[in-house]
Motif scaffolding. Structure first.
Motif, PDB file in Angstrom:
ATOM      1  N   HIS A   1       0.827  -1.226   0.000  1.00  0.00           N
ATOM      2  CA  HIS A   1       0.000   0.000   0.000  1.00  0.00           C
ATOM      3  C   HIS A   1       0.856   1.269   0.000  1.00  0.00           C
ATOM      4  CE1 HIS A   1      -3.297  -2.782   0.658  1.00  0.00           C
ATOM      5  NE2 HIS A   1      -2.528  -3.371   1.553  1.00  0.00           N
TER       6      HIS A   1
ATOM      7  N   GLU B   1      -2.374   0.493   7.561  1.00  0.00           N
ATOM      8  CA  GLU B   1      -1.516  -0.622   7.151  1.00  0.00           C
ATOM      9  C   GLU B   1      -0.274  -0.122   6.407  1.00  0.00           C
ATOM     10  OE1 GLU B   1      -3.488  -3.335   4.543  1.00  0.00           O
ATOM     11  OE2 GLU B   1      -1.759  -4.677   4.379  1.00  0.00           O
TER      12      GLU B   1
ATOM     13  N   HIS C   1       2.486  -7.132   4.441  1.00  0.00           N
ATOM     14  CA  HIS C   1       1.148  -6.591   4.674  1.00  0.00           C
ATOM     15  C   HIS C   1       0.712  -6.819   6.108  1.00  0.00           C
ATOM     16  CE1 HIS C   1      -0.107  -5.621   0.498  1.00  0.00           C
ATOM     17  NE2 HIS C   1       0.945  -6.377   0.252  1.00  0.00           N
TER      18      HIS C   1
ATOM     19  N   ASP D   1      -3.223  -6.763   6.937  1.00  0.00           N
ATOM     20  CA  ASP D   1      -4.574  -6.383   6.535  1.00  0.00           C
ATOM     21  C   ASP D   1      -5.579  -6.502   7.675  1.00  0.00           C
ATOM     22  OD1 ASP D   1      -5.095  -5.827   3.469  1.00  0.00           O
ATOM     23  OD2 ASP D   1      -3.321  -7.086   3.675  1.00  0.00           O
TER      24      ASP D   1
ATOM     25  N   HIS E   1      -6.544  -5.949  -2.925  1.00  0.00           N
ATOM     26  CA  HIS E   1      -5.251  -5.377  -3.277  1.00  0.00           C
ATOM     27  C   HIS E   1      -5.207  -4.934  -4.732  1.00  0.00           C
ATOM     28  CE1 HIS E   1      -3.991  -7.280   0.553  1.00  0.00           C
ATOM     29  NE2 HIS E   1      -3.295  -6.181   0.621  1.00  0.00           N
TER      30      HIS E   1
HETATM   31 ZN   LIG Z   1      -2.498  -5.284   2.422  1.00  0.00          ZN
END
Ligand SMILES: [Zn+2]
Length: 410
Positions: free
Chosen positions: A188, A202, A255, A257, A288
């Motif tokens: 991200h 995140e 990640h 999430d 994503h």
């Molecule tokens: Zn993610």
């Protein structure tokens, strides 16, 4: 606000509006959004978008299809004072997002419930030099919308498009003789903050973890490249290109999430697969890719990347190497007392894992939706242990992988 001097750019039938009204001035600090005087609301049969900002900025507005959405680009605007959901009262705007998209530029994306046209777009500058950007949308037949959006992202707004990764010959396998080249991919960033729980994003969690991990791996003599070093939007395909450009031996996407359903907790290693292990994995992968799509980057052409037979062959060889990496990571994290998800290795169609010849895995460090995981992610001791476990896994993997390469060559 009194005495508006209107510097308006009224947009007629065209979907692209460029209003570089205040081009001459280079603001020292970015213009700030004033959420109290801003709104996104249904109005008549259309949508009204009013953004109050502390000073005028160059901006442009255009529409994109599939899904229908309005995109507004500005010279850097600081949106930190509000979250998109707090501003969006329009039933016709199904999703609103904003954030930096590249150095010096911000983007706002409003996903629409149907076809609209930009009826007007203007920037008004008040006596105190504050500014108001007003955009009005009105519904149009689908056929008209198709004409308006036929060109895709207009010329001049295309800088976010990823460059296709040059194919070239597949990368040679690492043999253990040179330092391991690791590309770390903090998930991200920029307009795509990833999961948000309270004030935690995140994108920030993955970036700081990746920076700490990079330092640790470099200290062990590995060569480490990050796909982003700041809160920037980096399209998924550009992340793959970065791995290829670095001649990566390993690609590790990081990640953390959030999952709405179930009580997901613990780290999970993801491998690329067309069929997802379960519904939650499928949803994660879809989300994503969707962030790229909403930001104005179309991934639909991306399978050209791996179209050739040569690349399919490379992938057949790479797959077991990525599986070994996933096993090493899961085992190493468990061994150092890190928490693994009850299904530690899963599969889903994550576009970022599609390099044909670079073993690629995606590591969910934990889930921001889990209170326990949030606490661990914020704990420097836990993070250091996790980084140690990843280092050990990479070392073990590199040794076993090089030994196998020697066997194959014999
Ligand atoms: Zn993610």
């Amino acid at each position: 606000m009194v005495d508006h001097g209107v510097r308006a750019a009224l947009a007629g039938a065209l979907c692209a509006v460029a209003a570089f009204a205040a081009q001459a001035e280079e603001p020292a600090s970015p213009a700030k959004l004033d959420p109290a005087a801003s709104r996104v609301a249904d109005e008549g049969a259309g949508v009204a978008l009013d953004l109050a900002i502390s000073e005028p900025v160059p901006y442009r507005a255009f529409l994109l299809a599939e899904p229908p959405r309005l995109v507004l680009d500005f010279a850097e605007v600081d949106f930190a004072a509000a979250r998109p959901a707090e501003l969006d009262s329009a039933a016709r705007v199904t999703e609103l997002g904003w954030g930096p998209i590249r150095a010096g530029w911000s983007r706002l994306v409003a996903e629409l419930d149907g076809p609209y046209r930009i009826a007007s777009a203007e920037e008004r500058i008040a006596g105190d030099r504050s500014a108001a950007i007003r955009v009005r949308l009105e519904p149009v037949p689908a056929a008209d919308f198709a004409v308006l959006t036929a060109g895709g992202v207009p010329e001049g707004a295309r800088w976010a498009d990823p460059k296709p990764a040059p194919q070239g010959a597949p990368k040679r396998r690492q043999t253990g003789e040179a330092p391991l080249i690791v590309v770390l991919d903090p998930g991200h960033g920029g307009i795509d903050p990833g999961a948000e729980v309270g004030k935690i994003h995140e994108a920030d969690v993955t970036l700081s973890f990746a920076q700490e991990l990079a330092e640790r791996l470099r200290h062990e003599g590995m060569t480490v490249v990050l796909t982003r070093e700041a809160d920037d939007f980096v399209p998924l395909e550009a992340r793959i290109s970065a791995a290829r450009a670095a001649s990566a031996d390993v690609f590790l996407s990081l990640h953390a999430d959030a999952l709405a359903e179930g009580e997901a907790t613990g780290a999970t290693v993801y491998l690329l697969a067309e069929e997802a292990s379960d519904a939650a994995s499928a949803k994660l992968a879809e989300r994503h890719d969707r962030a790229d799509l909403l930001a104005g980057v179309d991934l639909s052409g991306q399978d050209d990347l791996v179209a050739s037979v040569m690349m399919d062959m490379a992938r057949a060889e790479t797959r077991p190497r990525a599986e070994r990496l996933a096993r090493e990571l899961a085992a190493s994290i468990s061994a150092t007392g890190g928490r693994m998800h009850r299904h530690p290795i899963q599969e889903a169609e994550f576009s970022v894992l599609k390099s044909a010849d670079i073993p690629s895995v995606l590591l969910e460090l934990g889930f921001l939706s889990s209170e326990g995981d949030r606490r661990r992610l914020a704990d420097p001791v836990w993070r250091a242990a996790m980084q140690e476990a990843i280092l050990a896994a990479l070392n073990d993997w590199a040794v076993a992988d090089a030994a196998e390469a020697r066997l194959i060559r014999r």
